[in-house]
Design a protein around this motif. Structure first.
Motif, short mmCIF file in Angstrom:
data_model
loop_
_atom_site.label_atom_id
_atom_site.label_comp_id
_atom_site.label_asym_id
_atom_site.label_seq_id
_atom_site.Cartn_x
_atom_site.Cartn_y
_atom_site.Cartn_z
N ASN A 111 27.92 3.95 93.96
CA ASN A 111 27.79 2.17 94.30
C ASN A 111 29.19 1.37 93.94
OD1 ASN A 111 26.63 0.04 95.05
ND2 ASN A 111 25.36 -0.57 93.34
N ASN A 112 29.74 0.75 94.95
CA ASN A 112 30.68 -0.38 94.87
C ASN A 112 30.01 -1.35 94.71
OD1 ASN A 112 33.10 -1.37 94.99
ND2 ASN A 112 33.35 -1.31 97.17
N ARG A 113 30.20 -1.96 93.40
CA ARG A 113 29.47 -3.24 92.95
C ARG A 113 30.26 -4.24 93.36
NH1 ARG A 113 25.35 -3.85 89.08
NH2 ARG A 113 25.55 -5.90 90.13
N GLN A 114 29.68 -5.06 94.14
CA GLN A 114 30.40 -6.53 94.56
C GLN A 114 29.66 -7.76 94.18
OE1 GLN A 114 33.69 -6.37 96.00
NE2 GLN A 114 33.99 -4.38 95.74
N SER A 115 28.31 -7.68 94.11
CA SER A 115 27.55 -8.89 94.02
C SER A 115 26.59 -8.80 92.78
CB SER A 115 26.97 -9.08 95.25
OG SER A 115 25.75 -8.15 95.37
N ASN A 116 25.82 -9.71 92.80
CA ASN A 116 24.88 -9.89 91.64
C ASN A 116 23.45 -8.72 92.07
OD1 ASN A 116 23.37 -10.75 89.32
ND2 ASN A 116 21.78 -11.77 90.66
N SER A 117 23.46 -8.08 93.39
CA SER A 117 22.38 -7.29 93.85
C SER A 117 22.92 -5.89 93.90
CB SER A 117 22.05 -7.81 95.23
OG SER A 117 20.85 -7.01 95.76
N PRO A 118 22.56 -5.03 92.86
CA PRO A 118 23.14 -3.55 93.00
C PRO A 118 22.61 -2.84 94.25
CG PRO A 118 22.08 -4.10 90.75
CD PRO A 118 21.83 -5.31 91.71
N LYS A 119 21.38 -2.88 94.58
CA LYS A 119 20.58 -2.38 95.81
C LYS A 119 21.39 -2.67 97.14
CE LYS A 119 16.31 -0.72 97.89
NZ LYS A 119 14.98 -0.89 97.85
N LYS A 120 21.69 -4.00 97.35
CA LYS A 120 22.37 -4.52 98.43
C LYS A 120 23.75 -3.73 98.47
CE LYS A 120 20.01 -8.80 99.23
NZ LYS A 120 19.47 -9.46 97.80
N ASP A 121 24.33 -3.93 97.19
CA ASP A 121 25.88 -3.31 97.05
C ASP A 121 25.82 -1.77 97.56
OD1 ASP A 121 26.85 -5.62 96.36
OD2 ASP A 121 26.82 -5.28 94.33
N ALA A 122 24.67 -0.94 96.97
CA ALA A 122 24.48 0.43 97.54
C ALA A 122 24.35 0.66 98.80
CB ALA A 122 23.33 0.97 96.77
N ILE A 123 23.52 -0.25 99.47
CA ILE A 123 23.27 -0.10 101.07
C ILE A 123 24.84 -0.14 101.75
CG2 ILE A 123 21.75 -0.87 102.84
CD1 ILE A 123 19.52 -1.31 101.10
N THR A 124 25.27 -1.44 101.39
CA THR A 124 26.74 -1.58 102.12
C THR A 124 27.31 -0.64 101.92
OG1 THR A 124 25.98 -4.26 101.57
CG2 THR A 124 28.39 -3.30 102.37
N THR A 125 27.60 -0.20 100.76
CA THR A 125 28.56 1.06 100.65
C THR A 125 28.20 2.10 101.28
OG1 THR A 125 28.85 0.35 98.09
CG2 THR A 125 29.21 2.68 98.73
N ALA A 126 27.08 2.58 101.62
CA ALA A 126 26.49 3.48 102.24
C ALA A 126 26.85 3.35 103.83
CB ALA A 126 25.18 4.10 102.27
N ILE A 127 26.29 2.13 104.20
CA ILE A 127 26.79 1.65 105.63
C ILE A 127 28.40 1.96 106.03
CG2 ILE A 127 26.72 0.05 107.12
CD1 ILE A 127 23.78 -0.82 106.09
N GLU A 128 29.05 1.51 105.11
CA GLU A 128 30.44 1.53 105.33
C GLU A 128 30.92 3.18 105.66
OE1 GLU A 128 32.36 -0.03 101.93
OE2 GLU A 128 31.97 -2.02 102.52
#
Length: 378
Positions: free
Chosen positions: A103-120
């Motif tokens: 996971n590439n943490r960028q925000s206060n939401s670990p799950k949203k970051d994880a999904i964004t990391t995967a979508i990239e």
């Protein structure tokens, strides 16, 4: 009393609308069209060693061409054997396209970051999200494929139910209460889709276009809120007037693990309720406010009736009306999920629910919650 009566009328109108909306959605069955849709299945996980074997077994049994889907696991700082289990599964099933990302943490939401990391890194056009404590049906991808081929939707919400050791027998009281709550949320969410006012979906079974996700700038604007990777995205799609739908198909039901105890259930519901103040949909705000006021009003009405400040007849009539309209919506949901037997616990659950709902709503406004071993503020 007059205000309570108006709240009750608004609540009953809302229930009638949701019942009508549920019935407006036709049931869908796969017709096994050619597998033309490619899916990137995204599964964030953190300390899920206990749950992953069941999930992985269901993924291995998916009946869909291997070249038309990929599985993207996103590790969110797990401290157990989760990554090891995923890697062993990867080695045992080389035919599957499976990646394990960090996971590439960028925000206060670990799950949203994880999904964004995967979508990239997602290869296919359609994203399918689920959770590490879920079980996928064999025809999951085939059903979504057939639905996508027949409809031009940017986001498709799939059905979610509970699985537990009690599923084929008599449920324990706590499990029955939780399952009734899940059934009510499924019915309300689907019903809102049916009347063209969708405001709720579940990230355990959610499909959307990668192109549309990027066009709305993903989770930007909502990344300060830990949860809500599902509903906030739905609201963004609605604002852009992208077409959305609920997939009312038994072949697409994802089963999710029930909570371990009542405290865990409270914590989960507080987490879900904490995002409500950030909703942008007027209908969602109206629905949330009316449900809260109705349940709180019943509690207050019962207290005032016991104190002989209010006449108990109007309070009893309102409760009975709510009881029957709620049951009508729940019955439709239970029938779809083939869980009619859990309705045996409806009477006592309906007595407990106003306390539960009001407590969760108030707690979400004044305190934080714990999620995956981390603490978050509302």
């Amino acid at each position: 009393m007059i205000i309570f009566i108006f709240i009750s009328i608004a609540y009953l109108i809302l229930m009638i609308a949701l019942i009508y909306g549920w019935q407006q959605i036709p049931e869908f069955s796969p017709d096994f069209s050619p597998a033309e849709t490619g899916f990137s299945i995204i599964i964030p996980f953190r300390n899920e060693a206990e749950n992953l074997p069941v999930l992985l077994d269901s993924l291995a049994k998916l009946q869909y061409p291997f070249e038309k889907f990929e599985i993207l696991f996103v590790n969110d700082a797990s401290e157990d054997d989760s990554v090891k289990i995923c890697r062993e599964f990867q080695q045992q099933h080389p035919q599957l396209s499976l990646k394990i990302l960090e996971n590439n943490r960028q925000s206060n939401s670990p799950k949203k970051d994880a999904i964004t990391t995967a979508i990239e890194q997602a290869e296919f056009e359609y994203i399918l999200t689920t959770d590490a404590d879920c079980i996928m049906p064999k025809l999951w991808l085939q059903t979504f494929n057939d639905f996508v081929q027949k409809n031009d939707y940017s986001l498709i919400a799939g059905p979610v139910s509970l699985y537990s050791p009690f599923q084929k027998g008599k449920a324990k009281p706590f499990r029955a209460f939780e399952e009734l709550d899940v059934l009510s949320l499924q019915a309300a969410g689907a019903g809102a889709f049916g009347i063209g006012q969708p405001f709720m979906c579940n990230g355990a079974n959610l499909c959307y276009s990668k192109k549309a996700f990027l066009a709305v700038d993903g989770f930007s604007g909502n990344d300060k809120i830990a949860s809500g990777d599902d509903v906030f995205l739905l609201q963004k799609f609605q604002q852009k007037e992208y077409r959305t739908a609920f997939l009312k198909s038994r072949d697409a039901i994802v089963q999710t693990k029930p909570q371990e105890n009542f405290y865990a259930l409270i914590s989960q519901r507080v987490r879900w309720a904490a995002k409500a103040p950030a909703y942008t949909s007027l209908f969602s705000k109206f629905a949330g406010a009316i449900v809260l006021l109705m349940n709180a009003g019943l509690l207050l009405g019962a207290i005032l009736a016991l104190m002989e400040i209010w006449n108990y007849y109007p309070v009893l009539i309102i409760f009975l009306l709510k009881f029957n309209f709620d049951f009508a919506l729940l019955y439709l949901s239970a029938k779809f999920f083939k869980r009619e037997q859990v309705l045996r616990s409806y009477f006592w659950s309906s007595m407990a629910y106003p306390f539960f709902s009001t407590y969760v709503a108030l707690k979400s406004l004044v305190s934080g919650y714990e999620w995956k071993g981390r603490k978050f503020r509302s």
